[in-house]
Write an enzyme that holds these catalytic residues in place. Structure first.
Site, short mmCIF file in Angstrom:
data_model
loop_
_atom_site.label_atom_id
_atom_site.label_comp_id
_atom_site.label_asym_id
_atom_site.label_seq_id
_atom_site.Cartn_x
_atom_site.Cartn_y
_atom_site.Cartn_z
N GLN A 110 36.22 29.38 67.88
CA GLN A 110 35.61 28.06 67.69
C GLN A 110 35.04 27.49 69.00
O GLN A 110 34.03 26.78 68.99
CB GLN A 110 36.67 27.11 67.12
CG GLN A 110 36.12 25.89 66.39
CD GLN A 110 35.64 26.18 64.98
OE1 GLN A 110 36.28 26.92 64.26
NE2 GLN A 110 34.51 25.61 64.59
N LYS A 113 31.56 29.06 69.34
CA LYS A 113 30.70 28.61 68.24
C LYS A 113 30.27 27.17 68.47
O LYS A 113 29.09 26.82 68.34
CB LYS A 113 31.50 28.72 66.94
CG LYS A 113 30.74 28.28 65.71
CD LYS A 113 31.63 28.07 64.50
CE LYS A 113 32.59 29.21 64.22
NZ LYS A 113 33.18 29.12 62.87
N LYS A 125 41.70 24.50 66.23
CA LYS A 125 41.89 24.96 64.85
C LYS A 125 43.33 24.70 64.46
O LYS A 125 44.20 24.54 65.32
CB LYS A 125 41.61 26.47 64.77
CG LYS A 125 41.31 26.98 63.39
CD LYS A 125 39.85 26.86 62.99
CE LYS A 125 39.60 27.31 61.58
NZ LYS A 125 38.20 27.54 61.27
N GLY A 164 37.88 21.14 57.15
CA GLY A 164 38.41 22.13 56.22
C GLY A 164 38.19 23.56 56.68
O GLY A 164 37.48 23.83 57.64
N ASP A 165 38.86 24.46 56.01
CA ASP A 165 38.68 25.91 56.16
C ASP A 165 39.28 26.48 54.87
O ASP A 165 39.36 25.76 53.86
CB ASP A 165 39.42 26.43 57.42
CG ASP A 165 39.08 27.88 57.75
OD1 ASP A 165 38.04 28.12 58.38
OD2 ASP A 165 39.85 28.79 57.40
N THR A 209 27.70 25.21 55.78
CA THR A 209 28.01 26.53 56.34
C THR A 209 27.19 27.60 55.61
O THR A 209 26.56 28.46 56.23
CB THR A 209 29.51 26.82 56.27
OG1 THR A 209 30.22 25.71 56.81
CG2 THR A 209 29.87 28.07 57.05
N ASN A 240 33.79 27.87 49.20
CA ASN A 240 32.73 26.97 49.69
C ASN A 240 31.57 27.73 50.36
O ASN A 240 30.40 27.56 49.98
CB ASN A 240 33.35 25.95 50.66
CG ASN A 240 32.32 25.11 51.37
OD1 ASN A 240 31.82 25.48 52.43
ND2 ASN A 240 31.95 24.00 50.77
N1 LIG Z 1 34.29 25.82 55.24
C1 LIG Z 1 33.57 25.90 56.34
O1 LIG Z 1 32.79 25.00 56.66
C2 LIG Z 1 33.64 27.11 57.21
C3 LIG Z 1 34.33 28.23 56.83
N2 LIG Z 1 34.26 29.35 57.61
C4 LIG Z 1 34.96 30.56 57.21
O2 LIG Z 1 34.44 31.00 55.97
C5 LIG Z 1 35.46 31.69 55.23
C6 LIG Z 1 35.59 31.09 53.86
O3 LIG Z 1 35.98 29.73 54.00
P1 LIG Z 1 35.79 28.67 52.82
O4 LIG Z 1 34.70 29.12 51.93
O5 LIG Z 1 35.71 27.34 53.46
O6 LIG Z 1 37.18 28.77 52.09
P2 LIG Z 1 37.52 28.64 50.52
O7 LIG Z 1 38.97 28.40 50.46
O8 LIG Z 1 36.58 27.70 49.87
O9 LIG Z 1 37.19 30.11 49.99
C7 LIG Z 1 37.86 31.21 50.48
C8 LIG Z 1 37.42 32.43 49.72
O10 LIG Z 1 37.98 33.59 50.32
C9 LIG Z 1 38.72 34.33 49.38
N3 LIG Z 1 39.90 34.85 50.08
C10 LIG Z 1 40.85 34.16 50.73
N4 LIG Z 1 41.78 34.98 51.24
C11 LIG Z 1 41.39 36.21 50.91
C12 LIG Z 1 41.93 37.49 51.14
N5 LIG Z 1 43.08 37.65 51.83
N6 LIG Z 1 41.24 38.56 50.69
C13 LIG Z 1 40.07 38.39 50.01
N7 LIG Z 1 39.53 37.19 49.74
C14 LIG Z 1 40.17 36.13 50.19
C15 LIG Z 1 39.11 33.34 48.30
O11 LIG Z 1 39.31 33.97 47.06
C16 LIG Z 1 37.89 32.42 48.27
O12 LIG Z 1 36.88 32.98 47.50
C17 LIG Z 1 36.71 31.62 56.11
O13 LIG Z 1 36.80 32.78 56.88
C18 LIG Z 1 36.45 30.44 57.01
O14 LIG Z 1 37.16 30.54 58.22
C19 LIG Z 1 33.50 29.39 58.73
C20 LIG Z 1 32.80 28.30 59.14
C21 LIG Z 1 32.88 27.04 58.47
O1 LIG Z 2 33.64 21.52 60.49
C1 LIG Z 2 34.54 21.80 61.24
O2 LIG Z 2 34.99 21.05 62.10
C2 LIG Z 2 35.27 23.11 61.15
C3 LIG Z 2 34.50 24.28 60.71
C4 LIG Z 2 35.32 25.50 60.97
O3 LIG Z 2 36.53 25.49 60.85
C5 LIG Z 2 34.67 26.72 61.42
O4 LIG Z 2 33.55 26.63 61.91
O5 LIG Z 2 35.26 27.80 61.31
#
Ligand SMILES: NC(=O)C1=CN([C@@H]2O[C@H](COP(=O)(O)OP(=O)(O)OC[C@H]3O[C@@H](n4cnc5c(N)ncnc54)[C@H](O)[C@@H]3O)[C@@H](O)[C@H]2O)C=CC1
Ligand SMILES: O=C(O)CCC(=O)C(=O)O
Length: 445
Positions: A110, A113, A125, A164-165, A209, A240
């Site tokens: 982070q 980034k 984080k 969130g994450d 994202t 998401n």
């Molecule tokens: N939400 C955000 O703004 C950001 C998220 N990220 C990253 O993007 C990724 C997804 O985050 P979100 O969509 O926010 O979370 P979310 O909770 O909305 O979705 C997570 C997804 O990953 C899958 N998942 C979780 N654990 C898993 C595992 N062990 N094996 C396979 N699939 C798995 C779930 O089924 C779900 O589809 C994460 O790596 C997060 O760190 C990165 C930058 C920003």
């Molecule tokens: O919006 C934020 O502050 C966090 C986003 C995040 O956790 C990420 O970029 O992996």
């Protein structure tokens, strides 16, 4: 042994039980070797030793009561990794796999980034080993309230601003903010981002994202005089990031063939219908297998990594870390992959990245490609500070500009160090140089 390798050996010894953190550090350090050769003053000031040690690590107990009256105890974390550019900023992850090593790798990534966004935010984080799956809405609320009852004393709009994450979306941020407001008094809504639109959230943050990923891919395609026309994509995850990346790709004419969850993946040769994904994954919160009820022609495959066996032009890992291993990379290359676009943080192992690079695959590294989420969080902070609300279009234009600039700075840094078009190294170098400059200016802290 050179300075970078010797610091890595020291870190390996000190953090031997944290493989994800070591992996993240190793990957960044490999890119930084030419920078340290050119800038010996960094070594004199012990910059790497300071950079890999979080400024503050908070670990706490989170007790909560389930709907039957049983008491549970989880562990909460917040790592305030580097605040040299601004308040610590980064998401909270609720997932049973969370431990200090995961939070440290995410916090470390982070830092760079956030620097790449060009906005004044430091790196942090947090999260918990709490598993939200199968929990009722009241249980989620009670957990969030208990989590915030400790966290609130460590955060603030000018101190540390979580978001969130995995496992933390709009619902959880709402409960966390409610408890913060109750404990802290006043309406200090700059303390969290990803809030609902009625109490200080920013338009586009939910989509940012995923949309940002695709805007970043568009810059790569422009650079190589390519287009989205007649292209296909596969995406891991259906949360998401995955959902909004798919939405933007589809709007650009790309056919999204497959999406997944932690149990398996769904393949729809006609192109995934996102309305079904929304219903199954975001509203009913059930297995992605349910997609076949809506479209019986779609195929469900069980198992981790099955999504990478499907031929595609663009692969977008948008689920979790170490999702693409060497054997997946080989399959993707054999099937004609054009670009890897990392939505999740560290979704590709270092061996898989090396293999993809060797085979000429265009790589959009997570630190750069998924930075649109945190960048829009920073725009949410700006709106909270000036007590104003920008329109969807205004925020979306700013997001597109930010993604364009991140692409340019990663490319320029890579070029400046004689690496050509290597966005993996370029993103690490450009992010690092900004943080290094601030750390050098702020003395030995
Ligand atoms: N939400 C955000 O703004 C950001 C998220 N990220 C990253 O993007 C990724 C997804 O985050 P979100 O969509 O926010 O979370 P979310 O909770 O909305 O979705 C997570 C997804 O990953 C899958 N998942 C979780 N654990 C898993 C595992 N062990 N094996 C396979 N699939 C798995 C779930 O089924 C779900 O589809 C994460 O790596 C997060 O760190 C990165 C930058 C920003
Ligand atoms: O919006 C934020 O502050 C966090 C986003 C995040 O956790 C990420 O970029 O992996």
């Amino acid at each position: 042994m050179n300075y970078v390798d010797s610091v890595y050996e020291m870190i390996k010894e000190k953090n031997s039980a944290e493989p994800e953190f070591l992996q993240a550090v190793y990957e960044v350090f490999q890119s930084l070797k030419p920078v340290f050769e050119k800038n010996p003053e960094f070594e004199k000031k012990y910059l790497l030793e300071r950079l890999v040690e979080p400024e503050r690590q908070i670990v706490f107990r989170v007790p909560w009561v389930d709907d039957t009256g049983k008491v549970h105890v989880n562990r909460g974390f917040r790592i305030q990794f580097n605040g040299s550019l601004g308040p610590y900023k980064g998401g909270l992850r609720f997932h049973p796999s969370v431990y200090i090593g995961i939070v440290k790798f995410l916090g470390f990534e982070q830092i760079f980034k956030n620097a790449l966004t060009g906005l004044p935010i430091g790196g942090g984080k947090g999260g918990s080993d709490f598993d939200p799956r199968g929990k009722s809405d009241s249980e989620i609320m009670r957990f969030c309230q208990s989590f915030m009852t400790e966290l609130y004393r460590h955060i603030g709009p000018d101190v540390d601003v979580p978001a969130g994450d995995i496992g933390v979306g709009g619902r959880e941020i709402g409960y966390l903010f409610g408890q913060y407001r109750r404990l802290n008094g006043g309406f200090n809504n700059g303390v969290l981002t990803g809030k609902g639109l009625t109490y200080g959230g920013s338009l586009v943050r939910t989509e940012a994202t995923g949309y940002g990923l695709v805007y970043f891919l568009r810059e790569i395609l422009y650079h190589h005089k390519m287009t989205f026309i007649d292209k296909t994509a596969v995406i891991s995850g259906s949360g998401n990031v995955a959902y909004y990346a798919a939405e933007k790709l589809i709007s650009f004419g790309v056919k999204v063939l497959a999406m997944s969850d932690s149990e398996g993946c769904i393949y729809d040769s006609e192109g995934i219908d996102l309305a079904y994904i929304k219903e199954i994954k975001h509203i009913k919160r059930e297995s992605i297998e349910g997609y076949t009820r809506y479209n019986p022609n779609a195929k469900y495959m069980k198992g981790k990594g099955c999504v990478w066996s499907i031929p595609c032009d663009f692969a977008l890992p948008c689920a979790t870390q170490n999702d693409i291993h060497l054997e997946h990379a080989k399959m993707l290359v054999d099937n004609g992959l054009v670009a890897l676009v990392e939505g999740a943080n560290m979704p590709t192992t270092n061996e898989a990245i090396d293999y993809l690079k060797l085979h000429g695959i265009l790589i959009a590294p997570a630190k750069a490609a998924n930075a649109g989420g945190v960048a829009t969080s920073a725009l949410e902070m700006s709106q909270n500070t000036i007590r104003y609300v920008w329109t969807f279009e205004e925020v979306d234009i700013k997001l597109q500009e930010i993604m364009k600039k991140i692409h340019r700075s990663a490319y320029e840094a890579s070029n400046q160090y004689g690496l050509g078009y290597d966005l993996v190294a370029g993103a690490n170098i450009a992010g690092f140089l900004k943080v290094a400059d601030a750390m050098m200016a702020q003395g030995n802290f």
